[in-house]
Design an enzyme around this catalytic site. Sequence first.
Site, PDB file in Angstrom:
ATOM      1  N   SER A 263      42.373  36.370  45.332  1.00 27.14           N
ATOM      2  CA  SER A 263      41.978  35.744  46.588  1.00 27.14           C
ATOM      3  C   SER A 263      42.025  36.634  47.823  1.00 27.14           C
ATOM      4  O   SER A 263      41.584  36.235  48.895  1.00 27.14           O
ATOM      5  CB  SER A 263      42.842  34.504  46.853  1.00 27.14           C
ATOM      6  OG  SER A 263      42.395  33.428  46.061  1.00 27.14           O
TER       7      SER A 263
ATOM      8  N   LYS B  74      46.140  33.629  57.567  1.00 25.24           N
ATOM      9  CA  LYS B  74      45.563  32.617  56.681  1.00 25.24           C
ATOM     10  C   LYS B  74      46.346  31.318  56.894  1.00 25.24           C
ATOM     11  O   LYS B  74      47.577  31.353  57.050  1.00 25.24           O
ATOM     12  CB  LYS B  74      45.690  33.098  55.226  1.00 25.24           C
ATOM     13  CG  LYS B  74      45.031  32.183  54.195  1.00 25.24           C
ATOM     14  CD  LYS B  74      45.082  32.812  52.792  1.00 25.24           C
ATOM     15  CE  LYS B  74      44.386  31.949  51.748  1.00 25.24           C
ATOM     16  NZ  LYS B  74      44.394  32.592  50.405  1.00 25.24           N
TER      17      LYS B  74
ATOM     18  N   SER C 216      40.113  32.892  47.862  1.00 28.23           N
ATOM     19  CA  SER C 216      40.322  31.831  48.827  1.00 28.23           C
ATOM     20  C   SER C 216      40.564  32.327  50.253  1.00 28.23           C
ATOM     21  O   SER C 216      40.485  31.536  51.190  1.00 28.23           O
ATOM     22  CB  SER C 216      41.521  30.983  48.392  1.00 28.23           C
ATOM     23  OG  SER C 216      42.700  31.754  48.425  1.00 28.23           O
TER      24      SER C 216
END
Lengths: 484, 484
Positions: free
Chosen positions: B170, B71, B146
Amino acid sequence: MSWQTVIGLELHIQLHTRSKLFCGSPNAFGGAPNSRAGEVDSALPGTLPVINREAVGMAVQLGLALGAEINRTSVFVRKNYFYPDLPKNYQISQLQEPVFGAGTVEVPMPDGGTLSVRINHAHLEEDAGRLVHDVFAERSAVDLNRAGVPLIEVVSEPDMHSPEEAVAYARALHRIVRYLGICSGNLSRGELRCDANVSVRPDPEAPLGTRTELKNINSFRFIGRAIEIEAARQLRILKSGGEVAPQTLLFDPDRDIVQPMREKDTESDYRYFPDPDLLPVYVDDDWLEELRSGMPAPQDEVIRRYEEEFGLTDQVARQVAADVHSMDYFDRVRTLCGDAALAGNWMAGALTGALHRDGLELERCPMPAETLGELLRTLVQGGISSSAAKKIFESLWSEPGSVDERIDRLGLRALTDSDALKDAVEAVIAGNPGQVEQYRAGRTKVLGYLIGQVMQATGGTADAKTVNRLMRERLDQPGGDPQS
Amino acid sequence: MQLARSLRQGETTSEALTEAALTRARAAQDDLNAFVTLCPDEALAEARSVDAERAAGAALGPLAGVPMAHKDLFCTEGIRTTCGSRMLDNFIPPYDAHVVERVKAARMPVIGKLNMDEFAMGSSNENSYYGAVHNPWDLRCSPGGSSGGSAAAVAAGIVPGATGTDTGGSIRQPAALCNLLGIKPSYGRVSRYGMVAFASSLDQGGVLTRNAEDAAALLQVIAGHDARDATCINAPVPDYLAELRTPLEGVRIGLPDFGDGHAIAPAYRELLEACIEQLRSLGAETVSVQLPNADLGIAIYYVIAPAEASANLARYDGVHYGHRCENPADLQDLYRRSRSEGFGEEVRRRIMVGAHVLARGFYDAYYLQAQKCRRLVLRDYQSAFTRCDVILTPTVRAPAFRLGEKLTDDPTDLYLEDLYTVGANLAGLPGLSMPVGFVDGLPVGVQLIGRALEEGRILSLAHRYQQHTDWHLRTPPGFSGDGA
């Protein structure tokens, strides 16, 4: 009316730790801009603070020295405000649970009396970097070397009533932190900075007047002068029936005035909240005991012991007992050389002189205690003369090395070999028959001249006492001509 | 793990796997927009070096040579780390996050950095400066957020595993919406050092994979103590792969009795019941538990997270790094415009909410109150865990929604996406989501929450379940990559 000035001080003291408060970057003064700013001090994304236990320990020791209540659990908070010298745009500080609470400083006054100043509390926080405005045209630059340096802010109660008392208190606290070895105490480098809260009231029984805050004063003299000017200003306002506005002021030593800070530098809501990146710091019994036992005996006791036990003069004893670093250095030198008075004198003399000359503190001394101890031991044992010792000291100061090697390289080993010395004495006697005659005729003052000739001939390597003895023996020998 | 076995048996090479992953990533980029940055050179170099070492008979870790991706809020030395924000569009970290270091040490080639909601704020991946990510199961839908890029990349078979972060759900929510296993470990199990902070007391790094076995293997790589994160737990990391084999017999699964606000569609309810039945048939017991303060979770979360974020994101000011506005008139203008331009709308909103709840006069009513309620939530879980070993809930309220559907004037609708997941963050507990079937052709998940540091237990439950079901083996049509 008997007007009274009321003063409370906040002293910001930089702790002399090896690394910064929340990361491993070295804590030191000077250096190329940003050369000591790591990823944490620069607040790069993703970096996190980790508390430096050495700093907490030093703060606790100060609390112990002031007889303060040590908070076994202290909490760090974020103080939010934007400024370019604060790269996170929040300062990690303490608020409701600081490192220590109420304590006292006993302040010796010039008249011989003592003033007790109560401490409200002290909190640990990180220093900011600094802005540099004069390097680039029309631009300001940021130097983060100072960012994250540990500070302890000691907040006093409003127990002082004159500039002299305020200065005496600041000096007393300065002496304490220096002695504990937790701050180098160099005010010109900002290692100790002062904010003064000043108010004036019509008489000592009246409620406290509105106070103003004088920010960031960096010398003892300026503390006194700034308070003097501000108290007089407030007195003028009050006497003429006016009201003192609560404001933050700066002292301008060049113009000898105080003036309000710009409004935007005095933001009021810091939106404090506990820093979620840091756990509360817990000082348990073991750690507290370890810190307590690591503290030096009270300074007055140490000075008295140095005078009585080692025969140091009062002045030398005070100098050597200035702080723990100096005491430790002294202990090592004195043990090695076996002559405490000599060790003290050299520390107070040659060593202090050299440190001053190079603008250094003892912690950054280029000459290890072991080297000075070895040098003085050689001197005590007669291996070198006093004047040679000074030369070797200077040489080792500028170019560290071993004492033995340096004596040889400089050719300063004392002529203790009495044959060689005797030869030198013989040569001087042979070369100065007039003086020899005068001496033998009873004008013994010429002895000094003759000895001086020997010292000169041996390049100062001869031990003066030995030359003196040999010369006397030789001159006092009955029966004239040396060569016969 | 399947790829790791193939590598060990010499059936393929890391270079081939990495090259294939990069090819799939490029091919899917237009459809999915899962990557912000690809790093083919670094990944292939690492792959070749692993292949060479394997050929030379070197001892390598279990995942050595298996490609993965991070990420884009894990700092990667020399590779830009944007956090999905214009603010960090040009930010190239000079250091690696702890998680990145661990993955490097495990010798896994990192093929790129994954798209995400800006600063991890969002549940749909629509708050990215680099555009929304699309769900491989239906390109019109959101993958969740997210960690939407991470979920899309793994679901599409580009990489077998990716890192993510989870502040309120997330990792788990996108895992549920993309038919993956996503685990958020206990707070402090994985170091946050180098993970760009959103809400420090809630953020936790974790992984998204196809199945529990892969999750166990990858979590093994990134879990463990790191002295640079003061909140990181210093406890041994169990052998997660070994714990997968723990039998299910006697494990007590707690089923919370939620109120009406937690209703889910009947089709999803049926899948949930089927999952519970399957676990019962494998020997688990079920008990009903109460989480009376579960309804407060979202409210608590949306006070604490923005409060912490408002300070965490203060450092992005245009002064030291990141986006800086053109020709600032003065310091305030520099701050205001750099931040207004650099941050997206949702980030700005949360910073303002955070500053508000911390402001003087509001702190007690909001922030302090939220902290008190947070303790109530924690107590609920503690009391529930006296009656059960694992808590089972839905992960999401419904399957993936259409992109744009929730971009209304009222952001709170989207905030409810975290309804089932925030509790584990507030209480610091490990939680995972695993695939349990499809509603209207779109995947949904079930959440398992364990006691602190009992990641192994929830993973073993998921593993046992996956040994007897095939939901996790289904791949989205059109994305039949072999990254499994």
